[in-house]
Design a protein around this motif. Structure first.
Motif, PDB file in Angstrom:
ATOM      1  N   GLU A 145       0.822  -1.215   0.000  1.00 31.67           N
ATOM      2  CA  GLU A 145       0.000   0.000   0.000  1.00 31.67           C
ATOM      3  C   GLU A 145       0.854   1.263   0.000  1.00 31.67           C
ATOM      4  OE1 GLU A 145      -3.569   2.133   2.643  1.00 31.67           O
ATOM      5  OE2 GLU A 145      -2.623   0.270   3.335  1.00 31.67           O
ATOM      6  N   ASP A 146       1.980   1.252   0.723  1.00 30.72           N
ATOM      7  CA  ASP A 146       2.844   2.431   0.783  1.00 30.72           C
ATOM      8  C   ASP A 146       3.472   2.737  -0.573  1.00 30.72           C
ATOM      9  OD1 ASP A 146       2.357   2.910   3.470  1.00 30.72           O
ATOM     10  OD2 ASP A 146       4.013   1.642   4.134  1.00 30.72           O
ATOM     11  N   VAL A 147       3.795   1.698  -1.325  1.00 30.01           N
ATOM     12  CA  VAL A 147       4.332   1.900  -2.674  1.00 30.01           C
ATOM     13  C   VAL A 147       3.268   2.520  -3.565  1.00 30.01           C
ATOM     14  CG1 VAL A 147       5.228   0.754  -4.741  1.00 30.01           C
ATOM     15  CG2 VAL A 147       6.006   0.032  -2.481  1.00 30.01           C
ATOM     16  N   ARG A 148       2.052   2.012  -3.470  1.00 33.18           N
ATOM     17  CA  ARG A 148       0.959   2.562  -4.288  1.00 33.18           C
ATOM     18  C   ARG A 148       0.685   4.015  -3.926  1.00 33.18           C
ATOM     19  NH1 ARG A 148      -1.569  -2.271  -2.667  1.00 33.18           N
ATOM     20  NH2 ARG A 148      -3.212  -1.100  -1.581  1.00 33.18           N
ATOM     21  N   LEU A 149       0.751   4.326  -2.635  1.00 30.15           N
ATOM     22  CA  LEU A 149       0.526   5.703  -2.205  1.00 30.15           C
ATOM     23  C   LEU A 149       1.613   6.621  -2.755  1.00 30.15           C
ATOM     24  CD1 LEU A 149      -1.032   7.746  -0.497  1.00 30.15           C
ATOM     25  CD2 LEU A 149       0.374   7.078   1.466  1.00 30.15           C
ATOM     26  N   VAL A 153       1.299   9.998  -5.766  1.00 32.16           N
ATOM     27  CA  VAL A 153       1.855  11.346  -5.629  1.00 32.16           C
ATOM     28  C   VAL A 153       2.871  11.626  -6.732  1.00 32.16           C
ATOM     29  CG1 VAL A 153       3.172  12.881  -4.121  1.00 32.16           C
ATOM     30  CG2 VAL A 153       1.466  11.338  -3.145  1.00 32.16           C
ATOM     31  N   ILE A 154       3.742  10.649  -7.005  1.00 30.73           N
ATOM     32  CA  ILE A 154       4.786  10.831  -8.014  1.00 30.73           C
ATOM     33  C   ILE A 154       4.176  10.967  -9.407  1.00 30.73           C
ATOM     34  CG2 ILE A 154       6.785   9.748  -9.115  1.00 30.73           C
ATOM     35  CD1 ILE A 154       7.265   8.360  -6.361  1.00 30.73           C
ATOM     36  N   LEU A 155       3.143  10.192  -9.676  1.00 32.98           N
ATOM     37  CA  LEU A 155       2.490  10.255 -10.980  1.00 32.98           C
ATOM     38  C   LEU A 155       1.967  11.663 -11.244  1.00 32.98           C
ATOM     39  CD1 LEU A 155       1.966   8.017 -13.115  1.00 32.98           C
ATOM     40  CD2 LEU A 155      -0.366   7.891 -12.251  1.00 32.98           C
ATOM     41  N   ALA A 156       1.317  12.240 -10.245  1.00 30.20           N
ATOM     42  CA  ALA A 156       0.794  13.597 -10.397  1.00 30.20           C
ATOM     43  C   ALA A 156       1.919  14.616 -10.538  1.00 30.20           C
ATOM     44  CB  ALA A 156      -0.090  13.946  -9.202  1.00 30.20           C
ATOM     45  N   LYS A 157       3.027  14.365  -9.871  1.00 30.41           N
ATOM     46  CA  LYS A 157       4.162  15.288  -9.943  1.00 30.41           C
ATOM     47  C   LYS A 157       4.814  15.270 -11.322  1.00 30.41           C
ATOM     48  CE  LYS A 157       8.842  15.961  -8.139  1.00 30.41           C
ATOM     49  NZ  LYS A 157       9.896  15.434  -7.242  1.00 30.41           N
ATOM     50  N   LEU A 158       4.993  14.083 -11.903  1.00 29.21           N
ATOM     51  CA  LEU A 158       5.752  13.951 -13.146  1.00 29.21           C
ATOM     52  C   LEU A 158       4.929  14.233 -14.400  1.00 29.21           C
ATOM     53  CD1 LEU A 158       7.863  10.706 -12.486  1.00 29.21           C
ATOM     54  CD2 LEU A 158       8.481  13.087 -12.041  1.00 29.21           C
ATOM     55  N   GLN A 187      -7.452   7.054  -6.532  1.00 27.62           N
ATOM     56  CA  GLN A 187      -6.766   8.146  -5.840  1.00 27.62           C
ATOM     57  C   GLN A 187      -5.841   8.899  -6.792  1.00 27.62           C
ATOM     58  OE1 GLN A 187      -4.827   6.145  -2.592  1.00 27.62           O
ATOM     59  NE2 GLN A 187      -6.714   5.866  -1.429  1.00 27.62           N
ATOM     60  N   ALA A 188      -5.131   8.147  -7.637  1.00 28.46           N
ATOM     61  CA  ALA A 188      -4.263   8.786  -8.628  1.00 28.46           C
ATOM     62  C   ALA A 188      -5.085   9.609  -9.610  1.00 28.46           C
ATOM     63  CB  ALA A 188      -3.451   7.728  -9.369  1.00 28.46           C
ATOM     64  N   LEU A 189      -6.236   9.077 -10.005  1.00 28.76           N
ATOM     65  CA  LEU A 189      -7.115   9.788 -10.932  1.00 28.76           C
ATOM     66  C   LEU A 189      -7.570  11.115 -10.328  1.00 28.76           C
ATOM     67  CD1 LEU A 189      -8.712   9.671 -13.627  1.00 28.76           C
ATOM     68  CD2 LEU A 189     -10.562   8.568 -12.351  1.00 28.76           C
ATOM     69  N   CYS A 190      -7.898  11.108  -9.049  1.00 38.22           N
ATOM     70  CA  CYS A 190      -8.334  12.336  -8.378  1.00 38.22           C
ATOM     71  C   CYS A 190      -7.225  13.383  -8.363  1.00 38.22           C
ATOM     72  CB  CYS A 190      -8.782  12.025  -6.951  1.00 38.22           C
ATOM     73  SG  CYS A 190     -10.316  11.071  -6.847  1.00 38.22           S
ATOM     74  N   LEU A 191      -5.996  12.947  -8.065  1.00 39.31           N
ATOM     75  CA  LEU A 191      -4.872  13.884  -8.040  1.00 39.31           C
ATOM     76  C   LEU A 191      -4.583  14.443  -9.429  1.00 39.31           C
ATOM     77  CD1 LEU A 191      -2.286  12.205  -5.614  1.00 39.31           C
ATOM     78  CD2 LEU A 191      -3.620  14.277  -5.222  1.00 39.31           C
TER      79      LEU A 191
END
Length: 206
Positions: A145-149, A153-158, A187-191
């Motif tokens: 779960e920590d890797v997915r979290l 964040v990184i996906l939205a950053k890059l 969650q990634a989609l929301c970010l």
């Protein structure tokens, strides 16, 4: 600007300090001395980059502005930033492709480098560009779960505007359902949606 005097490494204690020393030793033994480039690209170069960070980051920032995990990730990225220059015999590859290859090497060899999966993902966030989006997107399927979290964040950053439509479609397709993997994609989609279509202004943040 006041130059820093304290070493970033000296801000680490216990397990993280030991882990960083392991990463440093593994990087030097397996990659750094084989890095190629126009100038010195091996262990001495990485040490010089670390010394520059020690000077650029004030001692106050080291002690109160960064936590130990952030310092660890920053130093690990410093140690590994040029390992993509090892396998290229093409001079242009040293300059244009080594960043992407470094990400691939870290992704494939994080355990032998002395990183756990979560810290490897965080190093991606320091070194990666939008060229690594596919690697980061794959982390959304990780069992940890920590890797997915970290990946969300990184996906939205890059991600850049160029990536927006295709990336949103890809993540949205995987976000259907209620299992943990689908929820991480949601969650990634929301970010990403917030970044591209509903950005928060500095005034709203305060």
């Amino acid at each position: 600007m006041t130059k820093g005097k304290k070493r970033l490494r000296d801000c680490l204690g216990g397990k993280l300090r030991t882990q960083l020393e392991n990463v440093a030793g593994n990087a030097e033994a397996t990659w750094q001395e084989f890095q190629q480039g126009d100038n010195k690209q091996g262990h001495e170069h990485c040490e010089a980059v670390e010394r520059n960070l020690d000077l650029l980051i004030s001692d106050d920032k080291k002690e109160t502005g960064l936590n130990e995990t952030e310092i660890f990730v920053l130093l690990a990225a410093c140690l590994l930033h040029d390992i993509g220059k090892v396998e290229s015999s093409n001079r242009s590859g040293w300059k244009s492709e080594h960043g992407h290859r470094a990400m691939e090497i870290i992704n494939e060899n994080y355990d032998t480098l002395g990183l756990d999966r979560v810290h490897a993902a965080a190093v991606f966030g320091k070194l990666g560009t939008h060229d690594e989006l596919s690697l980061v997107a794959d982390m959304l399927k990780d069992k940890d779960e920590d890797v997915r979290l970290a990946a969300t964040v990184i996906l939205a950053k890059l991600a850049t505007d160029v990536d927006a439509e295709g990336l949103l479609d890809l993540v949205a397709e995987k976000s259907q359902g209620w299992d943990e993997i689908a929820q991480s994609h949601y969650q990634a989609l929301c970010l990403l949606d917030q970044k591209f279509y509903c950005p928060i202004t500095p005034q709203e943040q305060t």
